[in-house]
Design a protein around this motif. Structure first.
Motif, PDB file in Angstrom:
ATOM      1  N   MET A   1      30.841 -53.484 101.519  1.00  0.00           N
ATOM      2  CA  MET A   1      29.811 -54.325 102.160  1.00  0.00           C
ATOM      3  C   MET A   1      28.646 -53.469 102.660  1.00  0.00           C
ATOM      4  O   MET A   1      27.478 -53.826 102.520  1.00  0.00           O
ATOM      5  CB  MET A   1      30.437 -55.101 103.326  1.00  0.00           C
ATOM      6  N   LYS A   2      28.989 -52.316 103.247  1.00  0.00           N
ATOM      7  CA  LYS A   2      27.962 -51.432 103.761  1.00  0.00           C
ATOM      8  C   LYS A   2      27.075 -50.928 102.643  1.00  0.00           C
ATOM      9  O   LYS A   2      25.859 -50.760 102.819  1.00  0.00           O
ATOM     10  CB  LYS A   2      28.613 -50.262 104.501  1.00  0.00           C
ATOM     11  N   ARG A   3      27.673 -50.703 101.458  1.00  0.00           N
ATOM     12  CA  ARG A   3      26.903 -50.218 100.318  1.00  0.00           C
ATOM     13  C   ARG A   3      25.846 -51.241  99.902  1.00  0.00           C
ATOM     14  O   ARG A   3      24.694 -50.887  99.652  1.00  0.00           O
ATOM     15  CB  ARG A   3      27.836 -49.920  99.143  1.00  0.00           C
ATOM     16  N   TYR A   4      26.241 -52.504  99.839  1.00  0.00           N
ATOM     17  CA  TYR A   4      25.300 -53.540  99.434  1.00  0.00           C
ATOM     18  C   TYR A   4      24.197 -53.731 100.474  1.00  0.00           C
ATOM     19  O   TYR A   4      23.048 -54.002 100.131  1.00  0.00           O
ATOM     20  CB  TYR A   4      26.041 -54.856  99.189  1.00  0.00           C
ATOM     21  N   LEU A   5      24.556 -53.582 101.741  1.00  0.00           N
ATOM     22  CA  LEU A   5      23.546 -53.671 102.798  1.00  0.00           C
ATOM     23  C   LEU A   5      22.547 -52.527 102.662  1.00  0.00           C
ATOM     24  O   LEU A   5      21.335 -52.710 102.843  1.00  0.00           O
ATOM     25  CB  LEU A   5      24.221 -53.629 104.170  1.00  0.00           C
ATOM     26  N   TYR A   6      23.068 -51.348 102.322  1.00  0.00           N
ATOM     27  CA  TYR A   6      22.204 -50.182 102.102  1.00  0.00           C
ATOM     28  C   TYR A   6      21.234 -50.446 100.951  1.00  0.00           C
ATOM     29  O   TYR A   6      20.030 -50.149 101.047  1.00  0.00           O
ATOM     30  CB  TYR A   6      23.055 -48.956 101.796  1.00  0.00           C
ATOM     31  N   ILE A   7      21.754 -51.008  99.849  1.00  0.00           N
ATOM     32  CA  ILE A   7      20.911 -51.299  98.690  1.00  0.00           C
ATOM     33  C   ILE A   7      19.828 -52.304  99.060  1.00  0.00           C
ATOM     34  O   ILE A   7      18.664 -52.168  98.651  1.00  0.00           O
ATOM     35  CB  ILE A   7      21.762 -51.829  97.516  1.00  0.00           C
ATOM     36  N   VAL A   8      20.186 -53.312  99.833  1.00  0.00           N
ATOM     37  CA  VAL A   8      19.225 -54.339 100.241  1.00  0.00           C
ATOM     38  C   VAL A   8      18.099 -53.725 101.082  1.00  0.00           C
ATOM     39  O   VAL A   8      16.909 -53.939 100.813  1.00  0.00           O
ATOM     40  CB  VAL A   8      19.919 -55.471 101.028  1.00  0.00           C
ATOM     41  N   VAL A   9      18.472 -52.968 102.105  1.00  0.00           N
ATOM     42  CA  VAL A   9      17.468 -52.353 102.984  1.00  0.00           C
ATOM     43  C   VAL A   9      16.589 -51.381 102.205  1.00  0.00           C
ATOM     44  O   VAL A   9      15.356 -51.375 102.342  1.00  0.00           O
ATOM     45  CB  VAL A   9      18.145 -51.625 104.165  1.00  0.00           C
ATOM     46  N   SER A  10      17.223 -50.565 101.364  1.00  0.00           N
ATOM     47  CA  SER A  10      16.488 -49.587 100.569  1.00  0.00           C
ATOM     48  C   SER A  10      15.551 -50.279  99.574  1.00  0.00           C
ATOM     49  O   SER A  10      14.430 -49.826  99.340  1.00  0.00           O
ATOM     50  CB  SER A  10      17.478 -48.689  99.816  1.00  0.00           C
ATOM     51  N   SER A  11      16.010 -51.391  99.007  1.00  0.00           N
ATOM     52  CA  SER A  11      15.194 -52.141  98.047  1.00  0.00           C
ATOM     53  C   SER A  11      14.000 -52.809  98.721  1.00  0.00           C
ATOM     54  O   SER A  11      12.930 -52.949  98.119  1.00  0.00           O
ATOM     55  CB  SER A  11      16.052 -53.201  97.341  1.00  0.00           C
TER      56      SER A  11
END
Length: 232
Positions: A1-11
């Motif tokens: 879940m943290k990985r996807y949140l990271y991708i969202v913020v980074s994107s």
């Protein structure tokens, strides 16, 4: 879940950087749509991709070229990245559109968008393919180029080339379409084609380079062949 949140913020960050680049490009065209203005605008646009590379944020067109190095589930990451990139660009472009420069940006974008909408679908796919190749060159060049000056040149010139050549960048185009206030069913289809074309261009170039490296003779093989020729 943290990985996807990271991708969202980074994107989101990447979407903002691209919006800034696209906006300054349009601002350079406000006083005239001549070729010199396009050249300067295309170079200033490079600040978007340069920032993305420096801050290591997720941009769909920058990450899709790595698809062959990952497992199939990486496609989910790319899909999330692409959608969030576009939404972030639309959001920030909409805010900029509310400012006193909104009208002029809209007028310029309208002419750009109209040309894209009038192009046949295969033209969009091909120009997007070309853009994917240029972005791959810019991003991959950061890994293979040993010169810091060379890395900067690769980024800014790659961006300048795809803009001057009229290639289509799915994320950047989201800004133009937002400023122009244009959306219909054909727009959605074309954005899908742009995303596919960008991806194919990057993956195709990455695959060819991998094939070249695989086929490249090793130094000892070259030396042995040279020795055999000398002995003959």
């Amino acid at each position: 879940m943290k990985r996807y949140l990271y991708i969202v913020v980074s994107s989101i960050l990447s979407g903002f950087f691209i919006t800034i680049g696209a906006t300054v490009y349009l601002c350079c065209l406000k006083d005239g749509n001549d070729f010199n203005a396009k050249i300067w605008g295309s170079l200033f646009f490079g600040i978007g991709l340069f920032s993305i590379i420096q801050f290591q944020t997720w941009l769909y067109t920058g990450k899709v070229g790595q698809a062959l190095d990952h497992k199939p589930k990486f496609l989910i990451d790319l899909l999330i990245c692409c959608i969030v990139n576009i939404l972030a660009v639309i959001g920030l472009s909409f805010l900029f559109k509310l400012t006193n420069m909104g009208q002029s940006l809209g007028d310029i974008s309208n002419s750009i968008v109209t040309k894209k909408q009038e192009a046949p679908w295969y033209s969009i796919l091909i120009t997007s393919f070309g853009c994917g190749m240029m972005i791959y060159i810019a991003v991959k060049g950061q890994q293979v180029c040993s010169s810091q000056v060379g890395k900067i040149i690769l980024v800014f010139f790659s961006v300048s080339v795809f803009i001057l050549a009229g290639f289509d960048h799915v994320i950047a185009n989201a800004s133009y379409y937002t400023y122009a206030g244009y959306i219909d069913s054909k727009t959605i289809l074309y954005f899908i084609l742009m995303a596919i074309g960008n991806g194919l261009g990057s993956i195709f170039l990455d695959g060819l380079l991998k094939l070249q490296n695989y086929l490249r003779p090793k130094e000892n093989e070259i030396e042995s062949k040279n020795d055999s020729k000398v002995n003959d």
